[in-house]
Design a protein around this motif. Structure first.
Motif, PDB file in Angstrom:
ATOM      1  N   SER A  19       0.723  -1.186   0.101  1.00 56.23           N
ATOM      2  CA  SER A  19       0.320   0.170   0.276  1.00 56.23           C
ATOM      3  C   SER A  19       1.277   0.923  -0.462  1.00 56.23           C
ATOM      4  CB  SER A  19      -0.735  -0.183   1.242  1.00 56.23           C
ATOM      5  OG  SER A  19      -0.300   0.094   2.261  1.00 56.23           O
ATOM      6  N   PHE A  20       2.846   1.257   0.005  1.00 51.39           N
ATOM      7  CA  PHE A  20       2.899   2.021  -0.029  1.00 51.39           C
ATOM      8  C   PHE A  20       3.894   3.064  -1.221  1.00 51.39           C
ATOM      9  CE2 PHE A  20       7.330   4.248   1.040  1.00 51.39           C
ATOM     10  CZ  PHE A  20       7.068   5.067   2.546  1.00 51.39           C
ATOM     11  N   LYS A  21       2.446   3.385  -1.938  1.00 55.84           N
ATOM     12  CA  LYS A  21       2.927   3.335  -2.920  1.00 55.84           C
ATOM     13  C   LYS A  21       3.609   5.589  -3.528  1.00 55.84           C
ATOM     14  CE  LYS A  21      -0.513   0.285  -4.730  1.00 55.84           C
ATOM     15  NZ  LYS A  21      -1.885   0.106  -5.660  1.00 55.84           N
ATOM     16  N   ARG A  22       3.738   5.938  -4.816  1.00 60.28           N
ATOM     17  CA  ARG A  22       4.391   7.138  -5.124  1.00 60.28           C
ATOM     18  C   ARG A  22       2.904   7.974  -4.568  1.00 60.28           C
ATOM     19  NH1 ARG A  22       9.129   7.919  -8.008  1.00 60.28           N
ATOM     20  NH2 ARG A  22       8.224   9.887  -8.783  1.00 60.28           N
ATOM     21  N   LYS A  23       3.478   9.188  -4.331  1.00 57.54           N
ATOM     22  CA  LYS A  23       2.312  10.225  -3.883  1.00 57.54           C
ATOM     23  C   LYS A  23       1.494  10.813  -5.018  1.00 57.54           C
ATOM     24  CE  LYS A  23       3.967  11.658   0.483  1.00 57.54           C
ATOM     25  NZ  LYS A  23       4.522  12.646   1.369  1.00 57.54           N
ATOM     26  N   ASP A  24       2.519  10.759  -6.425  1.00 57.73           N
ATOM     27  CA  ASP A  24       2.416  11.199  -7.405  1.00 57.73           C
ATOM     28  C   ASP A  24       1.679  11.036  -8.812  1.00 57.73           C
ATOM     29  OD1 ASP A  24       4.223   9.884  -8.504  1.00 57.73           O
ATOM     30  OD2 ASP A  24       5.560  11.223  -8.607  1.00 57.73           O
ATOM     31  N   THR A  77      -3.407   3.102   2.696  1.00 61.51           N
ATOM     32  CA  THR A  77      -4.341   2.416   4.192  1.00 61.51           C
ATOM     33  C   THR A  77      -4.462   3.127   5.168  1.00 61.51           C
ATOM     34  OG1 THR A  77      -3.810   0.321   2.454  1.00 61.51           O
ATOM     35  CG2 THR A  77      -4.651   0.222   5.211  1.00 61.51           C
ATOM     36  N   ASP A  78      -3.191   3.489   5.271  1.00 60.72           N
ATOM     37  CA  ASP A  78      -3.251   4.278   6.438  1.00 60.72           C
ATOM     38  C   ASP A  78      -2.416   5.509   6.059  1.00 60.72           C
ATOM     39  OD1 ASP A  78      -3.330   6.015   9.159  1.00 60.72           O
ATOM     40  OD2 ASP A  78      -3.140   3.772   9.770  1.00 60.72           O
ATOM     41  N   ARG A  79      -2.897   6.763   5.513  1.00 59.07           N
ATOM     42  CA  ARG A  79      -2.332   8.007   5.811  1.00 59.07           C
ATOM     43  C   ARG A  79      -1.073   8.178   6.820  1.00 59.07           C
ATOM     44  NH1 ARG A  79      -2.241   8.636   0.499  1.00 59.07           N
ATOM     45  NH2 ARG A  79      -3.230   8.507  -1.122  1.00 59.07           N
ATOM     46  N   ASP A  80      -1.622   7.762   8.050  1.00 58.26           N
ATOM     47  CA  ASP A  80      -0.824   8.167   8.277  1.00 58.26           C
ATOM     48  C   ASP A  80       0.108   7.403   9.371  1.00 58.26           C
ATOM     49  OD1 ASP A  80      -2.428  10.630   9.482  1.00 58.26           O
ATOM     50  OD2 ASP A  80      -3.467   9.207  10.492  1.00 58.26           O
ATOM     51  N   ALA A  81       0.358   6.095   8.330  1.00 62.10           N
ATOM     52  CA  ALA A  81       1.571   5.481   8.985  1.00 62.10           C
ATOM     53  C   ALA A  81       2.968   5.917   8.285  1.00 62.10           C
ATOM     54  CB  ALA A  81       0.777   4.169   8.147  1.00 62.10           C
ATOM     55  N   ARG A  82       4.269   5.876   8.934  1.00 61.91           N
ATOM     56  CA  ARG A  82       5.027   6.732   8.557  1.00 61.91           C
ATOM     57  C   ARG A  82       5.861   4.921   7.990  1.00 61.91           C
ATOM     58  NH1 ARG A  82       2.309   9.556   6.935  1.00 61.91           N
ATOM     59  NH2 ARG A  82       2.612  11.532   7.413  1.00 61.91           N
ATOM     60  N   LEU A  83       6.453   4.951   7.106  1.00 63.64           N
ATOM     61  CA  LEU A  83       7.802   3.577   6.203  1.00 63.64           C
ATOM     62  C   LEU A  83       9.034   4.272   7.979  1.00 63.64           C
ATOM     63  CD1 LEU A  83       8.886   1.375   5.145  1.00 63.64           C
ATOM     64  CD2 LEU A  83      10.073   2.684   3.974  1.00 63.64           C
ATOM     65  N   PHE A  84       9.936   3.674   9.107  1.00 61.44           N
ATOM     66  CA  PHE A  84      10.720   3.167   9.985  1.00 61.44           C
ATOM     67  C   PHE A  84      11.311   2.419   9.762  1.00 61.44           C
ATOM     68  CE2 PHE A  84      11.744   4.501  14.045  1.00 61.44           C
ATOM     69  CZ  PHE A  84      12.374   6.213  14.039  1.00 61.44           C
ATOM     70  N   LYS A 123      -4.481  -3.164  15.448  1.00 67.00           N
ATOM     71  CA  LYS A 123      -5.828  -3.612  14.427  1.00 67.00           C
ATOM     72  C   LYS A 123      -6.724  -2.014  13.671  1.00 67.00           C
ATOM     73  CE  LYS A 123      -5.790  -8.105  16.527  1.00 67.00           C
ATOM     74  NZ  LYS A 123      -4.897  -7.585  17.328  1.00 67.00           N
ATOM     75  N   PHE A 124      -6.457  -1.506  14.140  1.00 71.15           N
ATOM     76  CA  PHE A 124      -7.160   0.024  13.875  1.00 71.15           C
ATOM     77  C   PHE A 124      -5.675   0.944  12.959  1.00 71.15           C
ATOM     78  CE2 PHE A 124      -8.019  -0.851  18.321  1.00 71.15           C
ATOM     79  CZ  PHE A 124      -9.128  -1.174  18.169  1.00 71.15           C
ATOM     80  N   ARG A 125      -6.445   1.601  12.064  1.00 74.38           N
ATOM     81  CA  ARG A 125      -5.969   3.268  10.882  1.00 74.38           C
ATOM     82  C   ARG A 125      -6.462   4.460  11.726  1.00 74.38           C
ATOM     83  NH1 ARG A 125      -8.515  -0.668   5.745  1.00 74.38           N
ATOM     84  NH2 ARG A 125      -6.928  -2.378   6.619  1.00 74.38           N
ATOM     85  N   GLY A 126      -5.205   5.091  11.541  1.00 72.92           N
ATOM     86  CA  GLY A 126      -5.117   6.211  11.791  1.00 72.92           C
ATOM     87  C   GLY A 126      -4.800   6.507  12.933  1.00 72.92           C
ATOM     88  N   ARG A 127      -3.806   7.642  13.511  1.00 76.87           N
ATOM     89  CA  ARG A 127      -3.502   8.280  14.347  1.00 76.87           C
ATOM     90  C   ARG A 127      -4.119   8.506  15.620  1.00 76.87           C
ATOM     91  NH1 ARG A 127       0.134  14.105  15.347  1.00 76.87           N
ATOM     92  NH2 ARG A 127       0.917  13.390  17.910  1.00 76.87           N
ATOM     93  N   ASP A 128      -5.245   8.400  15.639  1.00 76.91           N
ATOM     94  CA  ASP A 128      -5.796   8.591  17.079  1.00 76.91           C
ATOM     95  C   ASP A 128      -6.402   7.475  17.556  1.00 76.91           C
ATOM     96  OD1 ASP A 128      -5.521  11.779  16.463  1.00 76.91           O
ATOM     97  OD2 ASP A 128      -7.548  11.776  15.369  1.00 76.91           O
ATOM     98  N   ARG A 129      -6.940   6.772  16.147  1.00 70.95           N
ATOM     99  CA  ARG A 129      -7.207   5.635  17.223  1.00 70.95           C
ATOM    100  C   ARG A 129      -6.142   4.762  17.923  1.00 70.95           C
ATOM    101  NH1 ARG A 129     -12.564   3.389  15.033  1.00 70.95           N
ATOM    102  NH2 ARG A 129     -13.754   5.149  13.285  1.00 70.95           N
ATOM    103  N   VAL A 130      -4.937   4.295  17.035  1.00 72.69           N
ATOM    104  CA  VAL A 130      -4.358   3.589  17.824  1.00 72.69           C
ATOM    105  C   VAL A 130      -3.495   3.900  18.846  1.00 72.69           C
ATOM    106  CG1 VAL A 130      -2.278   2.832  16.916  1.00 72.69           C
ATOM    107  CG2 VAL A 130      -3.332   3.041  14.985  1.00 72.69           C
TER     108      VAL A 130
END
Length: 362
Positions: free
Chosen positions: A158-163, A194-201, A331-338
Motif C-alpha cells: 500500500s506504500f505507493k508514490r504520492k504522484d 491504507t493508512d495515511r498516518d503510517a510512516r516507513l521507519f 488493528k486500527f487505522r489512523g493516528r487517533d484510533r491507534v
C-alpha cells in the motif's frame, strides 16, 4: 453410586455470579480500582451522550469488556463477545447478568468514535492514578521515558508514490505481486493508501523498515507504573519531542526532578531543554563517534547510576502492551484510533500490576 450422564440442563437455575468468583481472584482487586475510576468519569461520560433517545450500552461496561480483551489477549471484539456469552467470570467483571444476552461486536465500532472524542483513554489512565491508594505509590521526583514502534495495519504494497506514477503490479487476483527491488522509497515521496498516518521507519541499522507509529511512555521509578502515554507519527525526532511533552507538566514544581532515558535521547538540544525546565537529564551517554551531551556533572552522582538501572523497566511495560494487550501490530487505522488503543493498554498494564502493590479489601 455412579452418577448418570444427563445431557439436558435444568429448566430453572439460579446462579450467583458473586459466589462463583473466588474471594482471592486478582480481578476482584482490579474491579474495585476500575469501578472507582469509572465513577470519577461520570460527568465525562454524560457529556458524550444525548439526554434523550433510546438508552445505549453503558460506556462503563464497554470499557470493562475492553480491559478483559487486553488482560486475556483476545484478538478481536467478535471473539470477546463470544467469550462474554459463556464465561461467568467475564459477565461478573463487566457487570451483566447470567440471563442477559451479549452485545453484537459492532457496538464497539459504533461507540469508539464517541470514546475517542472524549479522550476517555487518557482520562481513565489519570483516574486510576488519581486514587489515593494508587497515588501514594507513585514517585513525583524520578521518572523514565522511552518509545516503541507499533506496526501499522497496512502492508508494504500500500506504500505507493504520492504522484501516482507507480508501475502497475504484475499478475492478477486480489493479492497482486509487487517487486520493490532497486526502488528508492521514502516518506517524502510515498504514502500508504491504507493508512495515511503510517510512516516507513526502522528502529536501528540493519533492522527492517516497516509502516509504523511510535508509542511513548513515561514511567515513575518507584514501582514502574506508567503515568503518561501517547502516540506520534514515526520519525527520528518523535521520541524526544514526546518526552518533553510528557515531562513538562511534572517539572512545574520547586524541586528538581530526574528523567532517565536511553542513548537515543542523548542530543544537546534535548538535554538543554530539560535543564531549562529544572529536569536533571539521567540520559545514557552515546559516545559512538561523537561527544556526549551528558558530562561528569551528571554521571558522577549515585542517582544517575540508579536511574540507568531502573529506566530499563519501562521495557517490561512495552512488552506487556505489545504482546499481551495485542498492540505489537495495531488493528486500527489512523493516528487517533491507534493512539487511543495504546493509551488504554497502558492503563490496563497498570491495573495488572496494582493488586500486588496495593491491598484492596474484597
Amino acid at each position: 453410586m455412579r452418577g448418570g450422564d444427563n445431557r439436558t440442563g435444568e429448566l430453572f437455575s439460579y446462579v450467583d455470579l458473586e459466589a462463583r468468583v473466588r474471594r482471592d481472584h486478582p480481578l476482584r482487586a482490579i474491579r474495585r480500582i476500575v469501578n472507582e475510576a469509572l465513577a470519577a468519569l461520570e460527568r465525562d461520560f454524560a457529556a458524550l451522550y444525548s439526554p434523550i433517545g433510546r438508552p445505549s450500552i453503558p460506556p462503563e461496561k464497554l470499557l470493562r469488556a475492553m480491559l478483559l480483551q487486553a488482560f486475556y489477549s483476545i484478538r478481536s471484539e467478535r471473539l470477546l463477545m463470544e467469550r462474554l456469552e459463556y464465561d461467568l467470570l467475564f459477565r461478573w467483571f463487566v457487570g451483566i447478568g447470567v440471563d442477559d444476552a451479549a452485545w453484537d461486536h459492532s457496538v464497539f465500532s459504533k461507540n469508539r468514535d464517541r470514546l475517542l472524542e472524549g479522550d476517555i483513554a487518557a482520562k481513565f489512565l489519570n483516574a486510576v492514578l488519581a486514587q489515593p491508594k494508587v497515588k501514594n505509590l507513585l514517585s513525583t521526583d524520578h521518572f523514565s521515558v522511552d518509545g516503541t514502534l507499533i506496526e501499522a495495519w497496512a502492508s508494504m504494497k500500500s506504500f505507493k508514490r504520492k504522484d501516482g506514477l507507480d508501475e502497475p503490479p504484475s499478475g492478477g487476483g486480489r493479492n497482486e505481486e509487487a517487486d520493490f527491488h532497486g526502488q528508492k522509497r521514502s516518506n517524502e515521496t510515498h504514502a500508504s493508501t491504507t493508512d495515511r498516518d503510517a510512516r516507513l521507519f526502522r528502529k536501528g541499522k540493519g533492522k527492517e523498515a516497516k509502516l509504523s507509529f511510535m508509542g511513548h511512555g513515561l514511567m515513575e521509578n518507584r514501582h514502574g507504573l506508567l503515568v503518561d502515554a501517547c502516540l506520534t507519527l514515526a520519525d527520528g525526532h518523535a521520541e524526544r519531542v514526546a518526552a518533553l511533552h510528557m515531562i513538562e507538566p511534572r517539572a512545574e514544581r520547586p524541586q528538581a526532578i530526574t528523567l532517565g532515558a536511553d542513548k537515543a535521547y542523548d542530543a544537546e538540544d534535548f538535554i538543554n531543554e530539560l535543564r531549562s525546565m529544572k529536569v536533571t537529564p539521567h540520559v545514557a551517554q552515546n559516545t559512538n563517534g561523537r561527544r556526549s551531551a551528558i558530562d561528569r556533572r551528571t554521571t558522577r552522582h549515585v542517582g544517575y547510576v540508579v536511574s540507568q538501572r531502573i529506566r530499563k523497566r519501562i521495557e517490561e511495560a512495552f512488552g506487556w502492551i505489545k504482546v499481551i494487550a495485542g498492540q505489537e501490530k495495531t488493528k486500527f487505522r489512523g493516528r487517533d484510533r491507534v493512539g487511543w488503543a495504546f493509551t488504554f493498554a497502558a492503563a490496563a498494564y497498570n491495573l495488572v500490576r496494582l493488586p500486588k502493590l496495593v491491598a484492596v479489601p474484597t
